[in-house]
Motif scaffolding. Sequence first.
Motif, PDB file in Angstrom:
ATOM      1  N   ASP A 117      29.379 -45.825 -13.100  1.00 53.77           N
ATOM      2  CA  ASP A 117      29.197 -47.276 -12.975  1.00 53.77           C
ATOM      3  C   ASP A 117      30.111 -47.902 -11.923  1.00 53.77           C
ATOM      4  OD1 ASP A 117      27.244 -47.243 -14.882  1.00 53.77           O
ATOM      5  OD2 ASP A 117      28.558 -47.801 -16.543  1.00 53.77           O
ATOM      6  N   LEU A 118      30.988 -47.100 -11.319  1.00 53.59           N
ATOM      7  CA  LEU A 118      31.838 -47.641 -10.253  1.00 53.59           C
ATOM      8  C   LEU A 118      30.984 -48.126  -9.086  1.00 53.59           C
ATOM      9  CD1 LEU A 118      34.884 -45.192  -9.879  1.00 53.59           C
ATOM     10  CD2 LEU A 118      34.995 -47.624 -10.382  1.00 53.59           C
ATOM     11  N   LEU A 119      31.247 -49.331  -8.614  1.00 53.92           N
ATOM     12  CA  LEU A 119      30.483 -49.862  -7.485  1.00 53.92           C
ATOM     13  C   LEU A 119      30.937 -49.271  -6.161  1.00 53.92           C
ATOM     14  CD1 LEU A 119      30.194 -53.637  -8.477  1.00 53.92           C
ATOM     15  CD2 LEU A 119      28.506 -51.812  -8.748  1.00 53.92           C
ATOM     16  N   GLU A 120      32.237 -49.056  -6.019  1.00 58.76           N
ATOM     17  CA  GLU A 120      32.764 -48.464  -4.787  1.00 58.76           C
ATOM     18  C   GLU A 120      33.551 -47.206  -5.140  1.00 58.76           C
ATOM     19  OE1 GLU A 120      33.825 -51.680  -5.549  1.00 58.76           O
ATOM     20  OE2 GLU A 120      32.292 -52.789  -4.432  1.00 58.76           O
ATOM     21  N   LYS A 121      33.142 -46.109  -4.560  1.00 60.18           N
ATOM     22  CA  LYS A 121      33.861 -44.848  -4.774  1.00 60.18           C
ATOM     23  C   LYS A 121      34.472 -44.402  -3.449  1.00 60.18           C
ATOM     24  CE  LYS A 121      30.778 -43.097  -8.421  1.00 60.18           C
ATOM     25  NZ  LYS A 121      29.657 -44.057  -8.303  1.00 60.18           N
ATOM     26  N   PRO A 122      35.720 -43.932  -3.481  1.00 63.02           N
ATOM     27  CA  PRO A 122      36.324 -43.425  -2.235  1.00 63.02           C
ATOM     28  C   PRO A 122      35.623 -42.159  -1.790  1.00 63.02           C
ATOM     29  CG  PRO A 122      37.716 -42.911  -4.117  1.00 63.02           C
ATOM     30  CD  PRO A 122      36.625 -43.799  -4.630  1.00 63.02           C
ATOM     31  N   GLY A 123      35.693 -41.884  -0.527  1.00 61.16           N
ATOM     32  CA  GLY A 123      35.069 -40.679   0.001  1.00 61.16           C
ATOM     33  C   GLY A 123      35.866 -40.144   1.171  1.00 61.16           C
ATOM     34  N   ALA A 124      35.494 -38.961   1.623  1.00 63.56           N
ATOM     35  CA  ALA A 124      36.178 -38.338   2.756  1.00 63.56           C
ATOM     36  C   ALA A 124      35.905 -39.149   4.023  1.00 63.56           C
ATOM     37  CB  ALA A 124      35.714 -36.902   2.937  1.00 63.56           C
ATOM     38  N   ARG A 125      36.907 -39.237   4.862  1.00 65.35           N
ATOM     39  CA  ARG A 125      36.753 -39.960   6.126  1.00 65.35           C
ATOM     40  C   ARG A 125      35.861 -39.159   7.058  1.00 65.35           C
ATOM     41  NH1 ARG A 125      39.836 -39.909  10.876  1.00 65.35           N
ATOM     42  NH2 ARG A 125      41.257 -38.426   9.886  1.00 65.35           N
ATOM     43  N   ARG A 126      34.820 -39.808   7.559  1.00 71.18           N
ATOM     44  CA  ARG A 126      33.890 -39.141   8.453  1.00 71.18           C
ATOM     45  C   ARG A 126      34.482 -39.031   9.853  1.00 71.18           C
ATOM     46  NH1 ARG A 126      29.909 -36.355   5.857  1.00 71.18           N
ATOM     47  NH2 ARG A 126      29.131 -37.561   4.085  1.00 71.18           N
ATOM     48  N   VAL A 127      34.530 -37.826  10.365  1.00 69.84           N
ATOM     49  CA  VAL A 127      35.017 -37.607  11.723  1.00 69.84           C
ATOM     50  C   VAL A 127      33.933 -36.884  12.512  1.00 69.84           C
ATOM     51  CG1 VAL A 127      37.440 -37.534  11.065  1.00 69.84           C
ATOM     52  CG2 VAL A 127      36.117 -35.433  11.075  1.00 69.84           C
ATOM     53  N   GLU A 128      33.927 -37.103  13.798  1.00 67.81           N
ATOM     54  CA  GLU A 128      32.917 -36.470  14.639  1.00 67.81           C
ATOM     55  C   GLU A 128      33.123 -34.960  14.665  1.00 67.81           C
ATOM     56  OE1 GLU A 128      31.259 -36.683  19.250  1.00 67.81           O
ATOM     57  OE2 GLU A 128      32.587 -38.244  18.465  1.00 67.81           O
ATOM     58  N   ALA A 129      32.011 -34.247  14.561  1.00 70.17           N
ATOM     59  CA  ALA A 129      32.079 -32.787  14.554  1.00 70.17           C
ATOM     60  C   ALA A 129      32.659 -32.266  15.868  1.00 70.17           C
ATOM     61  CB  ALA A 129      30.688 -32.208  14.329  1.00 70.17           C
ATOM     62  N   LYS A 130      33.509 -31.257  15.757  1.00 71.14           N
ATOM     63  CA  LYS A 130      34.082 -30.613  16.939  1.00 71.14           C
ATOM     64  C   LYS A 130      33.620 -29.166  16.976  1.00 71.14           C
ATOM     65  CE  LYS A 130      38.316 -33.418  16.991  1.00 71.14           C
ATOM     66  NZ  LYS A 130      39.802 -33.369  16.946  1.00 71.14           N
ATOM     67  N   TRP A 131      33.343 -28.675  18.161  1.00 73.62           N
ATOM     68  CA  TRP A 131      32.971 -27.275  18.306  1.00 73.62           C
ATOM     69  C   TRP A 131      33.442 -26.753  19.648  1.00 73.62           C
ATOM     70  CZ3 TRP A 131      29.244 -31.168  18.319  1.00 73.62           C
ATOM     71  CH2 TRP A 131      28.575 -31.381  19.524  1.00 73.62           C
ATOM     72  N   LEU A 132      33.347 -25.460  19.809  1.00 77.51           N
ATOM     73  CA  LEU A 132      33.732 -24.815  21.054  1.00 77.51           C
ATOM     74  C   LEU A 132      32.494 -24.590  21.905  1.00 77.51           C
ATOM     75  CD1 LEU A 132      36.061 -22.059  19.537  1.00 77.51           C
ATOM     76  CD2 LEU A 132      36.803 -24.149  20.674  1.00 77.51           C
ATOM     77  N   GLU A 133      32.619 -24.817  23.195  1.00 80.00           N
ATOM     78  CA  GLU A 133      31.551 -24.418  24.101  1.00 80.00           C
ATOM     79  C   GLU A 133      31.500 -22.885  24.117  1.00 80.00           C
ATOM     80  OE1 GLU A 133      29.463 -26.373  25.371  1.00 80.00           O
ATOM     81  OE2 GLU A 133      30.416 -28.339  25.098  1.00 80.00           O
ATOM     82  N   VAL A 134      30.357 -22.340  24.474  1.00 78.89           N
ATOM     83  CA  VAL A 134      30.186 -20.889  24.425  1.00 78.89           C
ATOM     84  C   VAL A 134      31.265 -20.145  25.207  1.00 78.89           C
ATOM     85  CG1 VAL A 134      28.633 -18.985  25.019  1.00 78.89           C
ATOM     86  CG2 VAL A 134      27.723 -21.051  23.947  1.00 78.89           C
ATOM     87  N   PRO A 135      31.639 -20.557  26.433  1.00 77.60           N
ATOM     88  CA  PRO A 135      32.721 -19.845  27.141  1.00 77.60           C
ATOM     89  C   PRO A 135      34.055 -19.894  26.394  1.00 77.60           C
ATOM     90  CG  PRO A 135      31.468 -21.196  28.671  1.00 77.60           C
ATOM     91  CD  PRO A 135      31.026 -21.590  27.306  1.00 77.60           C
ATOM     92  N   ASP A 136      34.354 -21.057  25.769  1.00 74.86           N
ATOM     93  CA  ASP A 136      35.607 -21.161  25.014  1.00 74.86           C
ATOM     94  C   ASP A 136      35.584 -20.259  23.782  1.00 74.86           C
ATOM     95  OD1 ASP A 136      36.918 -22.999  26.678  1.00 74.86           O
ATOM     96  OD2 ASP A 136      35.826 -24.677  25.798  1.00 74.86           O
ATOM     97  N   ALA A 137      34.422 -20.208  23.100  1.00 75.50           N
ATOM     98  CA  ALA A 137      34.314 -19.307  21.950  1.00 75.50           C
ATOM     99  C   ALA A 137      34.472 -17.853  22.391  1.00 75.50           C
ATOM    100  CB  ALA A 137      32.962 -19.513  21.263  1.00 75.50           C
TER     101      ALA A 137
END
Length: 426
Positions: free
Chosen positions: A175-195
């Motif tokens: 019944d909580l109207l507002e629930k805390p949640g994880a902070r959304r951050v932009e996904a990070k990945w490696l370019e193929v050469p870096d991987a």
Amino acid sequence: MKPRTHIYWRGRGGVQRAYADLRGYRDVGGRQEPLVAPGEKRATSDPATAQVLLARRLEQLEGLRRGRALHGLAGQATLADFARTHLVAKATSGKVTEAWLVMSENHLHRAVEHFGAARDLASITTADVRRWGEALLAAGLSGGTVRHHLNAVSNLYRRARAERVVPSGYDPVGDLLEKPGARRVEAKWLEVPDAAILLEAARTYRPPHGQRRPLPFGHELIATFLLTGGRESEVLGLEVADVSLDRGVVTFRPNAWRRLKTSTSHRSVPLWPQLRETLERYLAQQPPSRLLFPSYRTGEEAMVTDFHKLLDAVAVRGGWKPGEIRSKMFRHTYCAARLQTLDQGAPVSVYTVAREMGHGGESMVRRVYGHLGRVRHRAEVVEYRAEQFAAKLGERLKGLAVTTCVTTGLDSQLDRVSDVAVTLRA
């Protein structure tokens, strides 16, 4: 016959303060308790106020008792006792892992500390839960962690409703109207050469003389992350039997070591040629075990729980700073690389990639797709081979051969020859 109740007085700090004996209502949470006026921290010292507070408390307890009779409830359940019952039932079911039980026990322990061990489940309100969440945030816990605490209590109340110790529909968390949640951050990945350079750094990594390797299978572990897109617990909990060289797939399935996040997480992904080469050599040399990447730190086979030291050591060799490379980045790297592959000559479908990632929908995959830009590394398979990018990687790649030679300078002559003549393959 109504239970006998009375006010009695105790000396506190030189002042007589009012307490109520409500043990006649113990079936709904009654006990010997201080009569505290709203806004105060201590029991009242005023006799008239004590009478008013007692009347209010009696009205509340009578209401709880009538509610239990109306809903046919099975008697009072205190938070501590029912939390214990709940965890035992979860463990007996065999549907959750040991790690899940430990985590839930910690979350419920914090709830008991805040609300009180003897607190009646039916007396905890949505406002009480909101204040608890605010207290956890004030204590420094992240929004995502607080949400996990709330989910643990919500699961407890689901059982309480099923066993009729609280009324049907009673859900102070839901019944909580507002629930805390994880902070959304932009996904990070490696370019193929870096991987590719990271994987080569892992393959050629040797610890400085006199130091032990953080893990003996660093290259194989990182390769499995980058070439399957598995979540951290999914990869660390892979069993040897989950890698099928005959069928050419890696299967993520629930097992005794860990569960999967959702029903769509049970899936198979292609055993790409580069990963096949890596794991074939590894499995041929590995002592028999159930886990693909076992830890024997406790003396028994178990999942690896921390490999940050390995990631930091490899990352520094590849030109990153400690802490910059983490396993979640590998999952997004696979997603980005897979989106750039071809399926029978045409770009692979978003649906196929989402299924391999274990997602029920395509939204996350489409977010990654939208950030790829116009320059694509089109390939028939997912792979990160350093030799394909030798011109682009240049000095970074040459540096790996030099540092490998330096860090193993006191090893055997055979090792020195092997390390200097580094072959640029992943």
